[in-house]
Scaffold this motif. Structure first.
Motif, PDB file in Angstrom:
ATOM      1  N   LEU F 310      15.768  -2.843  -9.374  1.00  0.00           N
ATOM      2  CA  LEU F 310      16.152  -3.222  -8.002  1.00  0.00           C
ATOM      3  C   LEU F 310      14.963  -3.603  -7.117  1.00  0.00           C
ATOM      4  O   LEU F 310      14.950  -3.270  -5.920  1.00  0.00           O
ATOM      5  CB  LEU F 310      16.934  -2.085  -7.322  1.00  0.00           C
ATOM      6  N   CYS F 311      13.981  -4.281  -7.691  1.00  0.00           N
ATOM      7  CA  CYS F 311      12.855  -4.784  -6.898  1.00  0.00           C
ATOM      8  C   CYS F 311      12.777  -6.301  -7.078  1.00  0.00           C
ATOM      9  O   CYS F 311      12.972  -6.817  -8.176  1.00  0.00           O
ATOM     10  CB  CYS F 311      11.532  -4.156  -7.348  1.00  0.00           C
ATOM     11  N   SER F 312      12.442  -6.990  -6.001  1.00  0.00           N
ATOM     12  CA  SER F 312      12.414  -8.455  -6.049  1.00  0.00           C
ATOM     13  C   SER F 312      11.163  -8.955  -6.765  1.00  0.00           C
ATOM     14  O   SER F 312      10.182  -8.224  -6.917  1.00  0.00           O
ATOM     15  CB  SER F 312      12.447  -9.014  -4.636  1.00  0.00           C
ATOM     16  N   LYS F 313      11.207 -10.188  -7.185  1.00  0.00           N
ATOM     17  CA  LYS F 313      10.067 -10.852  -7.812  1.00  0.00           C
ATOM     18  C   LYS F 313       8.865 -10.781  -6.886  1.00  0.00           C
ATOM     19  O   LYS F 313       7.746 -10.529  -7.325  1.00  0.00           O
ATOM     20  CB  LYS F 313      10.457 -12.309  -8.076  1.00  0.00           C
ATOM     21  N   GLU F 314       9.111 -10.984  -5.587  1.00  0.00           N
ATOM     22  CA  GLU F 314       8.002 -10.987  -4.631  1.00  0.00           C
ATOM     23  C   GLU F 314       7.348  -9.596  -4.577  1.00  0.00           C
ATOM     24  O   GLU F 314       6.139  -9.487  -4.447  1.00  0.00           O
ATOM     25  CB  GLU F 314       8.514 -11.385  -3.232  1.00  0.00           C
ATOM     26  N   GLU F 315       8.150  -8.555  -4.629  1.00  0.00           N
ATOM     27  CA  GLU F 315       7.581  -7.205  -4.603  1.00  0.00           C
ATOM     28  C   GLU F 315       6.686  -6.966  -5.822  1.00  0.00           C
ATOM     29  O   GLU F 315       5.622  -6.349  -5.711  1.00  0.00           O
ATOM     30  CB  GLU F 315       8.695  -6.154  -4.545  1.00  0.00           C
ATOM     31  N   ILE F 316       7.139  -7.427  -6.977  1.00  0.00           N
ATOM     32  CA  ILE F 316       6.319  -7.255  -8.190  1.00  0.00           C
ATOM     33  C   ILE F 316       5.031  -8.053  -8.047  1.00  0.00           C
ATOM     34  O   ILE F 316       3.938  -7.572  -8.366  1.00  0.00           O
ATOM     35  CB  ILE F 316       7.063  -7.747  -9.456  1.00  0.00           C
ATOM     36  N   GLU F 317       5.176  -9.281  -7.598  1.00  0.00           N
ATOM     37  CA  GLU F 317       4.004 -10.156  -7.488  1.00  0.00           C
ATOM     38  C   GLU F 317       2.954  -9.584  -6.540  1.00  0.00           C
ATOM     39  O   GLU F 317       1.756  -9.712  -6.790  1.00  0.00           O
ATOM     40  CB  GLU F 317       4.449 -11.551  -7.021  1.00  0.00           C
ATOM     41  N   GLU F 318       3.404  -8.961  -5.474  1.00  0.00           N
ATOM     42  CA  GLU F 318       2.449  -8.331  -4.564  1.00  0.00           C
ATOM     43  C   GLU F 318       1.676  -7.209  -5.249  1.00  0.00           C
ATOM     44  O   GLU F 318       0.491  -7.018  -4.994  1.00  0.00           O
ATOM     45  CB  GLU F 318       3.174  -7.757  -3.345  1.00  0.00           C
ATOM     46  N   ILE F 319       2.362  -6.443  -6.078  1.00  0.00           N
ATOM     47  CA  ILE F 319       1.665  -5.371  -6.799  1.00  0.00           C
ATOM     48  C   ILE F 319       0.663  -5.988  -7.779  1.00  0.00           C
ATOM     49  O   ILE F 319      -0.481  -5.533  -7.882  1.00  0.00           O
ATOM     50  CB  ILE F 319       2.674  -4.457  -7.545  1.00  0.00           C
ATOM     51  N   VAL F 320       1.097  -7.006  -8.490  1.00  0.00           N
ATOM     52  CA  VAL F 320       0.176  -7.691  -9.416  1.00  0.00           C
ATOM     53  C   VAL F 320      -1.056  -8.172  -8.645  1.00  0.00           C
ATOM     54  O   VAL F 320      -2.196  -8.027  -9.099  1.00  0.00           O
ATOM     55  CB  VAL F 320       0.878  -8.875 -10.114  1.00  0.00           C
ATOM     56  N   ALA F 321      -0.825  -8.746  -7.466  1.00  0.00           N
ATOM     57  CA  ALA F 321      -1.924  -9.287  -6.670  1.00  0.00           C
ATOM     58  C   ALA F 321      -2.716  -8.191  -5.947  1.00  0.00           C
ATOM     59  O   ALA F 321      -3.716  -8.478  -5.301  1.00  0.00           O
ATOM     60  CB  ALA F 321      -1.373 -10.280  -5.649  1.00  0.00           C
ATOM     61  N   GLY F 322      -2.245  -6.955  -6.049  1.00  0.00           N
ATOM     62  CA  GLY F 322      -2.961  -5.858  -5.389  1.00  0.00           C
ATOM     63  C   GLY F 322      -2.772  -5.835  -3.886  1.00  0.00           C
ATOM     64  O   GLY F 322      -3.506  -5.177  -3.158  1.00  0.00           O
ATOM     65  N   GLU F 323      -1.758  -6.540  -3.389  1.00  0.00           N
ATOM     66  CA  GLU F 323      -1.459  -6.556  -1.949  1.00  0.00           C
ATOM     67  C   GLU F 323      -0.349  -5.568  -1.642  1.00  0.00           C
ATOM     68  O   GLU F 323       0.473  -5.256  -2.491  1.00  0.00           O
ATOM     69  CB  GLU F 323      -0.942  -7.946  -1.521  1.00  0.00           C
ATOM     70  N   ALA F 324      -0.308  -5.164  -0.387  1.00  0.00           N
ATOM     71  CA  ALA F 324       0.857  -4.459   0.130  1.00  0.00           C
ATOM     72  C   ALA F 324       1.227  -3.232  -0.679  1.00  0.00           C
ATOM     73  O   ALA F 324       2.378  -3.012  -1.002  1.00  0.00           O
ATOM     74  CB  ALA F 324       2.062  -5.400   0.205  1.00  0.00           C
ATOM     75  N   ILE F 325       0.247  -2.418  -1.021  1.00  0.00           N
ATOM     76  CA  ILE F 325       0.563  -1.151  -1.700  1.00  0.00           C
ATOM     77  C   ILE F 325       0.887  -0.127  -0.616  1.00  0.00           C
ATOM     78  O   ILE F 325       0.011   0.290   0.140  1.00  0.00           O
ATOM     79  CB  ILE F 325      -0.653  -0.655  -2.518  1.00  0.00           C
ATOM     80  N   GLY F 326       2.117   0.287  -0.555  1.00  0.00           N
ATOM     81  CA  GLY F 326       2.456   1.373   0.352  1.00  0.00           C
ATOM     82  C   GLY F 326       2.319   1.038   1.829  1.00  0.00           C
ATOM     83  O   GLY F 326       1.941   1.883   2.635  1.00  0.00           O
ATOM     84  N   LYS F 327       2.645  -0.174   2.218  1.00  0.00           N
ATOM     85  CA  LYS F 327       2.630  -0.556   3.635  1.00  0.00           C
ATOM     86  C   LYS F 327       4.010  -0.330   4.267  1.00  0.00           C
ATOM     87  O   LYS F 327       4.960   0.067   3.591  1.00  0.00           O
ATOM     88  CB  LYS F 327       2.276  -2.046   3.759  1.00  0.00           C
ATOM     89  N   ILE F 328       4.106  -0.609   5.565  1.00  0.00           N
ATOM     90  CA  ILE F 328       5.424  -0.768   6.192  1.00  0.00           C
ATOM     91  C   ILE F 328       5.597  -2.251   6.466  1.00  0.00           C
ATOM     92  O   ILE F 328       4.849  -2.832   7.254  1.00  0.00           O
ATOM     93  CB  ILE F 328       5.547   0.017   7.510  1.00  0.00           C
ATOM     94  N   LYS F 329       6.542  -2.873   5.815  1.00  0.00           N
ATOM     95  CA  LYS F 329       6.795  -4.299   6.052  1.00  0.00           C
ATOM     96  C   LYS F 329       7.892  -4.445   7.104  1.00  0.00           C
ATOM     97  O   LYS F 329       8.979  -3.912   6.948  1.00  0.00           O
ATOM     98  CB  LYS F 329       7.285  -4.977   4.761  1.00  0.00           C
ATOM     99  N   ARG F 330       7.573  -5.185   8.131  1.00  0.00           N
ATOM    100  CA  ARG F 330       8.529  -5.349   9.224  1.00  0.00           C
ATOM    101  C   ARG F 330       9.064  -6.771   9.246  1.00  0.00           C
ATOM    102  O   ARG F 330       8.367  -7.694   8.928  1.00  0.00           O
ATOM    103  CB  ARG F 330       7.827  -5.057  10.566  1.00  0.00           C
TER     104      ARG F 330
END
Ligand code: CA
Ligand code: CA
Ligand code: CA
Ligand code: CA
Ligand code: CA
Ligand code: CA
Ligand code: CA
Ligand code: CA
Ligand code: CA
Ligand code: CA
Ligand code: CA
Ligand code: CA
Ligand code: NI
Ligand code: NI
Ligand code: NI
Ligand code: NI
Ligand code: NI
Ligand code: NI
Ligand code: NI
Ligand code: NI
Ligand code: NI
Ligand code: NI
Ligand code: NI
Ligand code: NI
Ligand code: NI
Ligand code: NI
Ligand code: NI
Ligand code: NI
Ligand code: NI
Ligand code: NI
Lengths: 330, 330, 330, 330, 330, 330
Positions: F310-330
């Motif tokens: 239940l995670c989007s492609k974009e969420e996975i890609e951010e982890i791969v890219a090392g971005e947005a680990i444990g942020k609050i996305k608004r």
């Protein structure tokens, strides 16, 4: 399988779900718990025959308390029911830097009026191997102090091994007596005692500077005492503790490994799980295994919600053996 | 908008969810409730300024109780907090033929030690239109009886209309006094009294055979008394009741319609909702509207979980007017 | 199996659990619902191929809404997602004398910006047997009115049977147009219309005194109209309703039995369940069976929480046949 | 005890229980929260007199929002209710590597139509010590910007200390104005400002390369500004953060300790808890204690579910003193 | 107090909360239940000594099942645990016109492999007054049929009164035998039998036209049979039933009153509560009281969630006496 | 967007809430899960067209299972429903040192009787890019082994890329065949295989001493095999794991980064999330990106309750890219 008697009060435990505070919650999770019965439940889960002695009110919540002990495998045949109230403790689980908070509301419970003369000690103590008490009980009322004294005397008379958890609590002891007017006599019957320097100082009215000096004096003063157990807990936060323990005889000291406990679920009852494990270990095995079994039981309890351990002997043994830490068992 | 003072104990209410019994439940829903504060909360919901006088323990649950009264719109400025316990009542909701069960655990609460001398009556009663008390309070302790007496005397002195709910409960009155040693004096200050023949007999130590004879003697004996209110409830089952009421002066009797209440959600606090409605009605309207408004409030409360009515003035008025019964309002 | 297109907004439905009021709740149960999609879901549950046309925001809740329609068996291939908000409706279930309360928060939703030009009508309407719309959609925005008009025109052009639920709601229609500027044209395409005298008066700007006179004028004015359906509901309380319906052609009237509905669980969506049953009945059976099937579906929906019927064809048929009312099926 | 006014929007907060995602959840936990009212609630919990200024819709959810602020100890006497919607924010709590997600649905709320002329500033600001605002409010609508300007001007006129949290959010500011057309004037009234280099750049339309250069220019440009506060957060994961802060005057910099926060329960509102603690600290203590008190409040908030701190002054003080980290308090 | 043995399978019961359907639920409430153990639990609740004989798998759910029987007061000393699965039944509670639905998933359970030779009948049946069986057990497997036969033969040999609930279920009996190849022998040992004409026809391979003719033949054929019990249930809806019963000997018929049961909470296990009440009544009282006690127990069970009655003897007696219907007991 | 077929059993997953043990829980959370469908759901969430092949019972729980797959975006058109039971797995989540426990209750499920002849392979495999199977399926029954063989043969014939997860489980394989009688033929069709040395040894009846030697022999023996994937997991505790993986061709090895996973929410299905990510990566990107995408998907799954990512492609890609680990996305 051994036969063990535990004695002590069992209270209604009410705690907010998840990480909610008392101030915000709309629901309380209901359990029944009490230090000595928690010890008894752990021992019963491992197929020991455990009789618990206590008194409950004769209303629906008292019946539910008895039934819950019975569910946990405890022999409730000798529990008494009479008019009165059920002791309550409200538990707010801590998290992170925030401490846990317990509000006791136990004054005047049915248990504080327990009458030692109504128990048939010959029947209760028949073929019993061990008895477990704690320093909470004699602090509650003169009746409770008398009851404890009587139970220990009767057990001692029959050669039953007596385990105790000294567990001094300053906000109890409101019925007029000082700890040192009552505790020394109870200690004199006890064979294995869980205690800290602070416990000894408060219960014996001493000023030992460290465990070493407490230990030597205590072994001297109480010849029945075979082992003292010391537990160590470092609290990084409510969610992260480090624990270890040692079992000390006049001649030897047996050390458990240290456990680094992160992601704590429920710390309440972990000392009772340890005590249960230690008793089981000493009744069935050698001292070194006993202290490891006790500490593994104590460590595992941190992962189980409620007052009671609810882990099998095999689960504890795997932790002792260092197998199956955090696996998926299919 | 009127200014009203209510006085009385507020307890922690703990009840199993859905239709579960005490014996089987693992969770308790937490509310705070007490007869007189329930009356106050209904009145505050309709934009009256309601001051509630009570005492709570100074621990987290006492703070939560105060905060909950405040959430319900009650002015909590004069509530006192000091060491002690919070009274508790355990409520098992009945269903069908099965009765509801309440286990009271209120003895020795902070409220029972309330000290009338710590209240600044001039400030509290400034511009107050009405005061509401019930027969529960003087039954709890000598302090509570003194506190009630004092409050009524002070209110009476200032010409404030005094409402009372006689509400005799035989399992209270354990502090040494008999009801008739205390209640007549309280009744003598009261202007509107909710009571049954049984209440009068127990509180006045009389043996009235029926309401008719109670009524005439009571009006004679207590000249301040302007109205007596009588409620009727027929219990087909825990889920199905029929209720009605009348408001009686020396000369007249005003009848409410009868409500056939099926699918009952929560009967607790329905008498308090009625009392609140009656007070509101008499302070703002004529006696006939008051008894209808009170009964509609009481009927609606059966549909709301918890001790408190939580229905707007407009909702009550629609029921009085016979509009919007069971619609979907968009 | 028939192929059916439904069109309309689907909202987030948020409602307090059990019988709690908005004022007191700490939790909201989450569902997705909308009148026309509820009709579509009932039809899909009976193995019709149902395409629903709507627009959702492209955020997580819009995805969840689409997924939920899909779970209910609806073909979501043509649903659009673009920036915007999701319409919300807050539902407080009534009980006993207390009415249900709906707070709509749907203004400015993604759906109100739906663009008829982005739909491929040839593809959508290929082999379609029926289309269902309601009077809610054209009331929401000019775009919604255009979209409805377009859908009906395209369906009519292809000989598809058009069902409508007139469903006049006075608190909608805020975008500048009056109902009678839009509704008559939509009615002129419609073959089966669920409507009351009040609906006709508001949508056609008429003052019919009763259904009889409305009926004859409407059949005259709208030659495509084959059936009008009238439903009757008597609300004893929120927990107890009586319902029945009839299906009326120019020449005949077909009556359903009356249902006495006590212990109501969730009244929302019962009209949609009825509409779904009626459509299914008319597409697969004769008018008499259709009105009975529709009414049985509507009656059963009162027992199911949420907006959607979730009852099988066999369950409806058993109610129609008078079998298996309230049994335990093993 | 100090008297403090906070101003700003309060929204309905809806979040899935446990660690569920929006896509899968069937329930939403309901709270009410908003940055400035969260600050106010923390201050009220420590017995400051806090007046919050905001506007709510006049329906049931608006009443519940007001009641909840009142429960948290906030003086709600000046809150306005008029037709409109309640702003909503949907919060999906992150866990581990997964980020938290907030879906705002606040456009067009009642608050965005707030009318500064309807507030009686003489009465509101009577004997007030401090006012707290944030950069969220002026971003919402021209009415909100005007309201903020007015409140600050009136407070400044009366010598009230003004605290602000610059808090630039790019997805707000949709009503036509640029931040630098509005924010400088608001900053010119402010005495203590929480801000980052990025906040200053966006609100002042500058391109400061680092905090050092921002700081010196800002102190120069805004002579009323006495302190700037900078907070640092390193996000190892959603469950593990490290935080610290410093309080900077023209001459000095006061540093808090760093907190290593594992097992995070709820990060939302932690900045508001920090701001509340800082305000309390500066109003009652010296700058060094203030920055430690603020940071301890912020750290503790990570352990409390919901938007609001709900921790007592004593709990914060123990963390500042390094006592009682993760104990069981009996 | 009497000593009673019950025999039969206990399954895991899983049911959606509130009124949810299987299709929509995300949670299942977990109970353990089985017809004969339900009977045993009712009897144990009234302080009879009840031994239940069954077999469970030796995994955690089997342990939990045993513990739950024990919690309900049942003596579980003779329960066997060996490899296998636990029988499951999924229960969707009906409401209004909607029927309840049970999905059985019990094939191949540990119980179906029960081995009669592993039971020590001398020990089990020592001083036993009564044994209870039902027609479900012999239908499950040859082992189960043998086990039932053996138990009844051993009980009969010792003069123990044998109660049975014929309870024919057509979707069982899949192991190769026909009911009439097994049931007559079991009936021949039985002294009190709950049965309908349909039960007799299916179990004896007869075609009795009515209860009258069944009765006379059955009494003739089975001389050990002293009483037959017939229950009547009219199902207005899932939420509303009417029930009554009679107890029939060769010479007499004893009738219970009829109960009009609205607002039904949980119908499952109501027949078992009736059977338990009947057994208790016949062991302790006369036939007329027994049929009233049984029917009152059955009526009360409709108000209790779960399989088990959980009502005290006093509660039943009050219903029999017509007192305290739907009161609040304080 | 690619078209992918997954095959395998989907079970009812039942697990206690929070950290409760089987022994103590009163509720089970209901999900549907199965290794291969979990892989399919991840792929469908990223907008691949995924057809899942399986068989369900034709009762309500089978319908709910199908509907849930459909909700997750899976094409369920080819799923079969016929009489039988639904496989169940009971999952007790571990915590801290305590292991997770799974009780399988899947024997004799409808799926084990799946009939390969009833599938229209031409239609199913039309334009399909990839097929995914696991070693669980052929272990369940001869029918399941035949079905797997057939599916792979048909896919191979059409040039479809075949992915497999060898996943040897010793407590399956009860239908009479040994793994090495069946698995080699399935491996011979497979192009990308997730496997450990232990898997290869058990499935091929080999005794490879290490992965290196297994790898070279396997690539030799199975010429269709292009990649082997090896995953590494170090279990510090149930709440803390470290994971990494590599993708190995004959010539190269591609390594993912290592993830340090603390605060684990739900480990079940993390291998399936990895497999889904790997398949997606290899179908759309290069091998290095594929192994990183797979591992990021696997890591994220630990934070999501239930079997499915239940995670989007974009969420996975951010982890791969090392971005947005444990942020609050608004
Ligand atoms: Ca919990
Ligand atoms: Ca707990
Ligand atoms: Ca409730
Ligand atoms: Ca309630
Ligand atoms: Ca519900
Ligand atoms: Ca619902
Ligand atoms: Ca939560
Ligand atoms: Ca929360
Ligand atoms: Ca329930
Ligand atoms: Ca239940
Ligand atoms: Ca969970
Ligand atoms: Ca889960
Ligand atoms: Ni939880
Ligand atoms: Ni629990
Ligand atoms: Ni409920
Ligand atoms: Ni429950
Ligand atoms: Ni629980
Ligand atoms: Ni509630
Ligand atoms: Ni509910
Ligand atoms: Ni609630
Ligand atoms: Ni909550
Ligand atoms: Ni629901
Ligand atoms: Ni939770
Ligand atoms: Ni859930
Ligand atoms: Ni909450
Ligand atoms: Ni419920
Ligand atoms: Ni639900
Ligand atoms: Ni339940
Ligand atoms: Ni949870
Ligand atoms: Ni869940």
């Amino acid at each position: 399988m051994k036969k063990i008697v535990s004695i002590g009060e069992v209270m209604l435990r009410l705690s907010p779900p998840s990480n909610e505070r008392f101030f915000q919650t709309k629901q309380l999770e209901l359990e029944f718990g009490g230090s000595e019965a928690n010890v008894g439940a752990a021992l019963a889960f491992w197929n020991n025959h455990v009789i618990h002695l206590t008194a409950f009110p004769d209303h629906e919540l008292g019946l539910a308390a008895t039934a819950t002990l019975r569910r946990n495998g405890i022999d409730t045949s000798f529990i008494q029911h009479y008019p009165g109230r059920l002791g309550v403790y409200f538990l707010e689980q801590g998290a992170m830097h925030r401490s846990s908070k317990i509000i006791y509301d136990r004054a005047g419970s049915a248990f504080t009026k327990i009458d030692m003369k109504t128990f048939d000690w010959d029947k209760i103590l028949d073929k019993v191997d061990a008895l477990h008490w704690s320093g909470i009980t004699p602090a509650l009322s003169q009746e409770c102090a008398d009851f404890t004294f009587h139970a220990l005397k009767e057990a001692n008379k029959r050669g039953i091994t007596i385990f105790g958890d000294l567990n001094y609590r300053s906000n109890l002891w409101n019925f007029g007596k000082k700890p040192h007017e009552i505790m020394p006599e109870l200690l004199s019957f006890t064979n294995v005692m869980i205690a800290s320097t602070r416990d000894f100082n408060n219960c014996l009215n001493e000023q030992y500077q460290n465990f070493e000096s407490a230990k030597s004096h205590v072994f001297e003063r109480f010849p029945n005492l075979k082992y003292i157990t010391k537990t160590n807990r470092e609290s990084v936060s409510s969610s992260h503790n480090k624990i270890s323990a040692s079992l000390i005889s006049k001649e030897n000291e047996y050390f458990s490994r240290e456990y680094d406990l992160t992601h704590i679920v429920d710390r309440v009852g972990t000392g009772d799980a340890f005590a249960g494990g230690l008793i089981h270990g000493l009744l069935h095995h050698d001292p070194q295994y006993a202290i490891e079994f006790g500490m593994a039981a104590g460590a595992l309890k941190h992962s189980v919600p409620g007052d009671v351990l609810l882990c099998s002997k095999e689960e504890i043994e795997e932790i002792v053996a260092g197998e199956a830490i955090g696996k998926i068992k299919r």
